[in-house]
Enzyme design. Sequence first.
Site: not given
Ligand code: PRP
Ligand code: URA
Length: 212
Positions: A107, A111, A203, A206
């Site tokens: 994400r 944006t 997150d 993380d």
């Molecule tokens: C997080 C989560 C989802 C997304 C949700 O991933 O694991 O994939 O955000 O957000 P959305 O519904 O607004 O799209 P992130 O993009 O942080 O990547 P990661 O899993 O690599 O931490």
């Molecule tokens: N992705 C995450 O990991 N946490 C949130 O709260 C939203 C998106």
Amino acid sequence: MQKYPNIFIFDHPLIKHKVSILRDKNTGMKEFRELIEEITTMMTYESMRDVELVPVEVETPLEKTVQWRIPEESVAIVPILRAGLGMVNGVHRVFPTARVGHIGMYRDEKTLQPCEYYCKLPDGIEDKTVFLVDPMLATGGSACDALTALKKRGAKHIKFMAIIAAPEGIEAVAKMHPDVPVYVSTLDRELNAHGYILPGLGDAGDRLFGTK
Ligand code: PRP
Ligand code: URA
């Protein structure tokens, strides 16, 4: 959620108990990972209720009998990278032979738009029940795009499992993919201005992998 027939929200005391520990900022990486797995296993049990069973002949120590099994090759798990990886073992615990595909989405932090960077799926995806998994459903952008990507590659029977969802994400998936059953352990209040779920858990990627 009564408004959307394809959305199933678990309201189970055991899941609530586990999610409350998951959210706690003092819960460390190891326990966080174990809880994600445990909650996923409980959700899998419920979301597999309607998977296809085939008859098989089994010989017990006493006699032959016809029983029912889920064909090994009929189930696939597709985690949305990275955080979805934390849910794979939770499904494997109850269905260890499920094939695993991967879809990489991140994400954009400014944006909040999802970008696909990787996709590798098991052969014959069109005939499998595909469990798309991601612990967080926030704006719904990542889930909606991952579902579109799976459908474009032929998947026809998809279920989406998320541990924590914001109302905005539920609405987005329910509207864009009304054919996909969505299983959510906990519905939270709202998104903040940075697209984080409140109260949420921070997150997920993380916390699972010990990064920042
Ligand atoms: C997080 C989560 C989802 C997304 C949700 O991933 O694991 O994939 O955000 O957000 P959305 O519904 O607004 O799209 P992130 O993009 O942080 O990547 P990661 O899993 O690599 O931490
Ligand atoms: N992705 C995450 O990991 N946490 C949130 O709260 C939203 C998106």
